[in-house]
Design a protein around this motif. Sequence first.
Motif, PDB file in Angstrom:
ATOM      1  N   VAL A 487      23.736   9.710  29.805  1.00  0.00           N
ATOM      2  CA  VAL A 487      25.276   9.619  29.164  1.00  0.00           C
ATOM      3  C   VAL A 487      25.238   8.880  27.595  1.00  0.00           C
ATOM      4  N   VAL A 488      24.640   7.666  27.804  1.00  0.00           N
ATOM      5  CA  VAL A 488      24.833   6.821  26.712  1.00  0.00           C
ATOM      6  C   VAL A 488      23.524   7.384  26.047  1.00  0.00           C
ATOM      7  N   LYS A 489      23.692   7.611  24.572  1.00  0.00           N
ATOM      8  CA  LYS A 489      22.650   7.990  23.906  1.00  0.00           C
ATOM      9  C   LYS A 489      22.361   6.993  22.979  1.00  0.00           C
ATOM     10  N   GLY A 490      21.025   6.758  22.922  1.00  0.00           N
ATOM     11  CA  GLY A 490      20.227   5.782  22.147  1.00  0.00           C
ATOM     12  C   GLY A 490      19.833   4.430  23.069  1.00  0.00           C
ATOM     13  N   LEU A 491      20.153   4.647  24.338  1.00  0.00           N
ATOM     14  CA  LEU A 491      19.602   3.850  25.390  1.00  0.00           C
ATOM     15  C   LEU A 491      18.475   4.511  26.074  1.00  0.00           C
ATOM     16  N   PHE A 492      17.422   3.711  26.137  1.00  0.00           N
ATOM     17  CA  PHE A 492      16.072   4.402  26.634  1.00  0.00           C
ATOM     18  C   PHE A 492      15.662   3.486  27.861  1.00  0.00           C
ATOM     19  N   PRO A 493      16.036   3.728  28.960  1.00  0.00           N
ATOM     20  CA  PRO A 493      15.688   2.604  30.175  1.00  0.00           C
ATOM     21  C   PRO A 493      14.031   2.878  30.280  1.00  0.00           C
ATOM     22  N   CYS A 494      13.423   1.633  30.600  1.00  0.00           N
ATOM     23  CA  CYS A 494      12.083   1.632  30.525  1.00  0.00           C
ATOM     24  C   CYS A 494      11.293   0.759  31.492  1.00  0.00           C
ATOM     25  N   GLY A 495      10.272   1.023  32.227  1.00  0.00           N
ATOM     26  CA  GLY A 495       9.331   0.197  32.932  1.00  0.00           C
ATOM     27  C   GLY A 495      10.123  -0.153  34.138  1.00  0.00           C
TER      28      GLY A 495
END
Length: 525
Positions: A487-495
Amino acid sequence: MQQTLQLTLLPEIALDDDNFRQFINKKLRLRPDDKPFIRKTRQSIDARGKQVKVNVQAEVYINELPPSLIQTPLHYPDVTTRPQALIVGCGPAGMFAALRLIELGIKPVLFERGKDVRTRRRDLAAINKEHIVNPESNYCFGEGGAGTYSDGKLYTRSNKRGDIRRVLEIFVGHGASEQILIDTHPHIGTNKLPMVVAEMRKSILEAGGEIHFDTKVTDLIVEGNNLKGVITDDSKEHIGIGVILATGHSARDIYELLNNRNILIESKSFAMGVRIEHPQSVIDKIQYHCQTDRGPYLPAASYSLVTQTRYEGVQRGVFSFCMCPGGFIVPAATASGEVVVNGMSPSRRDSPFANSGIVVSVEDADLEPYREFGALAGLQFQKEIEQAACHFAGATQTAPAQLATDFVSKRMSGQLRETSYQPGITPVDLYEVLPPNMAFPLKEALSDFGRKMKGYLSGDAQLIGVESRTSSPVRIPRERETCEHPVVKGLFPCGEGAGYAGGIMSAAMDGQRCAEQLAALYATV
């Protein structure tokens, strides 16, 4: 001339450098003027039979120099004036993401709520000796992440998530021993990993990246469905071409922030339980089939256990987690009023204790009473058990404990054994701490483990609670290919904190992948 050998040897030959060299010289009938160069490239211990063997792959070079074991060049260009991407969290996911962004020509700006590795030690001493928990700097928060002072193990089965060898070589390039490229179950050690982390920080800063310690992200800058940047606790706004969220599995305030901002998060499966601690000699005797000690060559023995149990008609997996041979149990709480334990091993693995998490899978039915918390239901369940552990043990960092045989027999322990857990332990009925749907499967599993490993369930073993931070109970969803939030562009959930890793290696590989996807989507040529 070069030869590759596949060998199965006794420990006194394989694990002693001089004996190993003499064996190779004799086997190949080498002479001093051959100028042989002998090195191992793979090593694993096979303790399945009564006689322990070591499987070794070795290379022998005669009258020529060998190529380097390191094939990954460490080249970090100056990115001082390049577009910047923001990284929240300076654990393995965040640091490897930063190094990969630099390689791709993007300036990383990292925000770490905790302190650098050296300063962080004071807060670890305070929790161990004075029972003072700094909520921003502890075993979970700070440079290097949770693994720096509470793990150090580099083994992973996640070979489909990235290039394992590349990650190991980056560690070696920053000061880790080349032995991690050879061992089947590589381990840097919590006494050496901080120095490696500090060298990685140096690479990031020298290339023009930024790292802001003691800096907590408190809000996000969202325009429409686009994430433009973050706001830190000093009220400053920071803008970037993308944000990699690599906060680790204990940053509960980040989950709450996302939830309050109506940014999609999901409940995720996880497991909880206790740490079991034995004298290392007990595990050595079981695993190596030795009558006395393991001798001067073999390392401290480890183990891996898993079983299926049933409670009220529901099947539950129970398994060992983060086994630490020759290690210590450490306090991993991130707030006062809770007791959390974890395990670590120094590089030599020479503590007289062995410990491992023994954890029970948490099922959806367990979270029914917490449905009002939505995606944070597991987080609330986790919190309440940690708080119960603190309450029943005396409201300090002293941990509740019970002899394993007493737990299985459902009786209080009058006298506990010596422990590696520095804040201390106190006898508690762990059935008061753990809910029945965890305690009874754990009881059944311990009996099964005692049958699988004769001597494992004995008066020498004690349970110390609670092991609750095996993984995050929350997942931050992302697209499979792009690693970007749906949904939120530019957000990269990681790890680990986002639910996509479990340990140093998988977190590091996920950090690299998120960096590559961010660059592919938002970096301008």
